[in-house]
Design a protein around this motif. Structure first.
Motif, PDB file in Angstrom:
ATOM      1  N   ASN A 148     -12.606   9.277  -4.150  1.00 37.33           N
ATOM      2  CA  ASN A 148     -12.475   8.436  -5.347  1.00 37.33           C
ATOM      3  C   ASN A 148     -12.834   9.248  -6.595  1.00 37.33           C
ATOM      4  O   ASN A 148     -13.726   8.897  -7.364  1.00 37.33           O
ATOM      5  CB  ASN A 148     -13.345   7.179  -5.227  1.00 37.33           C
ATOM      6  CG  ASN A 148     -12.996   6.122  -6.246  1.00 37.33           C
ATOM      7  OD1 ASN A 148     -12.181   6.330  -7.143  1.00 37.33           O
ATOM      8  ND2 ASN A 148     -13.642   4.980  -6.132  1.00 37.33           N
ATOM      9  N   LYS A 196       0.854  -1.183   0.000  1.00 34.12           N
ATOM     10  CA  LYS A 196       0.000   0.000   0.000  1.00 34.12           C
ATOM     11  C   LYS A 196       0.888   1.231   0.000  1.00 34.12           C
ATOM     12  O   LYS A 196       1.824   1.338   0.786  1.00 34.12           O
ATOM     13  CB  LYS A 196      -0.914   0.027   1.217  1.00 34.12           C
ATOM     14  CG  LYS A 196      -1.830   1.241   1.252  1.00 34.12           C
ATOM     15  CD  LYS A 196      -2.724   1.215   2.474  1.00 34.12           C
ATOM     16  CE  LYS A 196      -3.607   2.448   2.506  1.00 34.12           C
ATOM     17  NZ  LYS A 196      -4.432   2.480   3.724  1.00 34.12           N
ATOM     18  N   THR A 239      -3.992  10.312  -2.179  1.00 35.86           N
ATOM     19  CA  THR A 239      -4.069   9.139  -3.042  1.00 35.86           C
ATOM     20  C   THR A 239      -3.662   7.912  -2.247  1.00 35.86           C
ATOM     21  O   THR A 239      -2.889   7.991  -1.291  1.00 35.86           O
ATOM     22  CB  THR A 239      -3.190   9.298  -4.303  1.00 35.86           C
ATOM     23  OG1 THR A 239      -3.451   8.220  -5.187  1.00 35.86           O
ATOM     24  CG2 THR A 239      -1.724   9.337  -3.959  1.00 35.86           C
ATOM     25  N   ALA A 240      -4.214   6.789  -2.640  1.00 39.21           N
ATOM     26  CA  ALA A 240      -3.836   5.499  -2.060  1.00 39.21           C
ATOM     27  C   ALA A 240      -3.755   4.495  -3.200  1.00 39.21           C
ATOM     28  O   ALA A 240      -4.628   4.462  -4.072  1.00 39.21           O
ATOM     29  CB  ALA A 240      -4.845   5.044  -1.016  1.00 39.21           C
ATOM     30  N   VAL A 241      -2.698   3.715  -3.202  1.00 41.23           N
ATOM     31  CA  VAL A 241      -2.495   2.679  -4.216  1.00 41.23           C
ATOM     32  C   VAL A 241      -2.406   1.350  -3.473  1.00 41.23           C
ATOM     33  O   VAL A 241      -1.580   1.197  -2.571  1.00 41.23           O
ATOM     34  CB  VAL A 241      -1.203   2.921  -5.026  1.00 41.23           C
ATOM     35  CG1 VAL A 241      -1.013   1.838  -6.071  1.00 41.23           C
ATOM     36  CG2 VAL A 241      -1.220   4.302  -5.660  1.00 41.23           C
ATOM     37  N   ARG A 271      -5.452  -1.496  -7.256  1.00 42.74           N
ATOM     38  CA  ARG A 271      -6.163  -0.307  -7.743  1.00 42.74           C
ATOM     39  C   ARG A 271      -5.664   0.912  -6.979  1.00 42.74           C
ATOM     40  O   ARG A 271      -4.913   0.814  -6.024  1.00 42.74           O
ATOM     41  CB  ARG A 271      -7.671  -0.448  -7.533  1.00 42.74           C
ATOM     42  CG  ARG A 271      -8.319  -1.652  -8.207  1.00 42.74           C
ATOM     43  CD  ARG A 271      -8.376  -1.462  -9.710  1.00 42.74           C
ATOM     44  NE  ARG A 271      -8.645  -2.705 -10.398  1.00 42.74           N
ATOM     45  CZ  ARG A 271      -9.703  -2.956 -11.127  1.00 42.74           C
ATOM     46  NH1 ARG A 271     -10.626  -2.049 -11.275  1.00 42.74           N
ATOM     47  NH2 ARG A 271      -9.837  -4.111 -11.737  1.00 42.74           N
ATOM     48  N   TYR A 272      -6.140   2.081  -7.395  1.00 51.03           N
ATOM     49  CA  TYR A 272      -5.764   3.332  -6.739  1.00 51.03           C
ATOM     50  C   TYR A 272      -7.011   4.182  -6.551  1.00 51.03           C
ATOM     51  O   TYR A 272      -8.041   3.974  -7.203  1.00 51.03           O
ATOM     52  CB  TYR A 272      -4.748   4.105  -7.588  1.00 51.03           C
ATOM     53  CG  TYR A 272      -5.387   4.671  -8.829  1.00 51.03           C
ATOM     54  CD1 TYR A 272      -5.882   5.971  -8.833  1.00 51.03           C
ATOM     55  CD2 TYR A 272      -5.549   3.897  -9.973  1.00 51.03           C
ATOM     56  CE1 TYR A 272      -6.517   6.475  -9.961  1.00 51.03           C
ATOM     57  CE2 TYR A 272      -6.173   4.394 -11.091  1.00 51.03           C
ATOM     58  CZ  TYR A 272      -6.652   5.679 -11.081  1.00 51.03           C
ATOM     59  OH  TYR A 272      -7.296   6.181 -12.185  1.00 51.03           O
ATOM     60  N   THR A 273      -6.910   5.134  -5.670  1.00 56.58           N
ATOM     61  CA  THR A 273      -7.984   6.098  -5.495  1.00 56.58           C
ATOM     62  C   THR A 273      -7.368   7.478  -5.245  1.00 56.58           C
ATOM     63  O   THR A 273      -6.266   7.574  -4.696  1.00 56.58           O
ATOM     64  CB  THR A 273      -8.943   5.692  -4.350  1.00 56.58           C
ATOM     65  OG1 THR A 273     -10.013   6.625  -4.277  1.00 56.58           O
ATOM     66  CG2 THR A 273      -8.241   5.613  -3.028  1.00 56.58           C
ATOM     67  N   THR A 317       0.600   5.479   0.114  1.00 60.68           N
ATOM     68  CA  THR A 317      -0.289   6.610   0.361  1.00 60.68           C
ATOM     69  C   THR A 317       0.466   7.909   0.151  1.00 60.68           C
ATOM     70  O   THR A 317       1.672   7.983   0.401  1.00 60.68           O
ATOM     71  CB  THR A 317      -0.857   6.593   1.797  1.00 60.68           C
ATOM     72  OG1 THR A 317       0.227   6.625   2.726  1.00 60.68           O
ATOM     73  CG2 THR A 317      -1.710   5.357   2.043  1.00 60.68           C
TER      74      THR A 317
END
Length: 181
Positions: free
Chosen positions: A135, A74, A92-94, A112-114, A76
């Motif tokens: 998102n 993860k 963002t977070a991946v 995924r990412y957001t 961030t």
């Protein structure tokens, strides 16, 4: 109480965080955060079912939930720009790949990412109004490989694995008021 202490797991990993904060001028500040975590969980011991010894205590889905259903990686990131009473935040977070068995056989779900964005305004000391989008790019979790099984089991309510780190709703908007007393 029968099922207490029936499973032993070990999780090994690390997290790295970096933060920088600085003033760009007399009224403007910038804060940057970056983080990375990597974790690996293993099932060390699964005791026999104390009630029905011939029946496994945990099924494949439960074992994967303990060991593989959370992404191993993860990343961030966050940037906050503040000027006077106004601040703007970009986060963002991946998430890396993970494995689960939502309905049938185990399935590997892609990472995924957001991206989230928000703005806040301090109306007066102690009162802040904020609005934003979570998102932003409307990233959805990967769907199950067996849509017929999902439809039969849930009526189509959960076309994705329930353990997805993104949630299942896609993009959402919010407004909030915060008060400190």
């Amino acid at each position: 109480d029968v099922y207490k202490r029936q499973v032993d797991t070990t999780t090994k990993g690390f997290e790295i965080m970096a933060r920088w904060r600085g003033d760009l001028d007399d009224r403007t500040a910038l804060s940057l955060n970056l983080g990375y975590g990597r974790f690996d969980s293993t099932l060390d011991r699964l005791r026999a079912n104390p009630v029905l010894p011939t029946l496994p205590l945990l099924n494949t889905k439960s074992i994967l939930f303990l060991t593989e259903a959370q992404p191993k990686d993860k990343i961030t990131g966050q940037a906050v720009l503040s000027r006077g009473p106004l601040s703007v935040q970009l986060s963002t977070a991946v998430f890396g790949d993970y494995v689960s068995a939502p309905l049938v056989a185990p399935q590997t779900f892609d990472g995924r990412y957001t991206v989230d964005v928000s703005a806040a305004y301090e109306v007066r000391p102690g009162l802040t109004l904020e609005g934003g989008v979570q998102n932003l790019s409307d990233v959805r979790p990967q769907e199950l490989e067996w849509p017929a099984a999902s439809l039969a089991a849930t009526g189509g309510s959960f076309p994705t694995g329930e353990e997805t780190p993104l949630g299942v709703n896609g993009r959402s908007f919010f407004i909030r008021a915060s008060a400190r007393f």
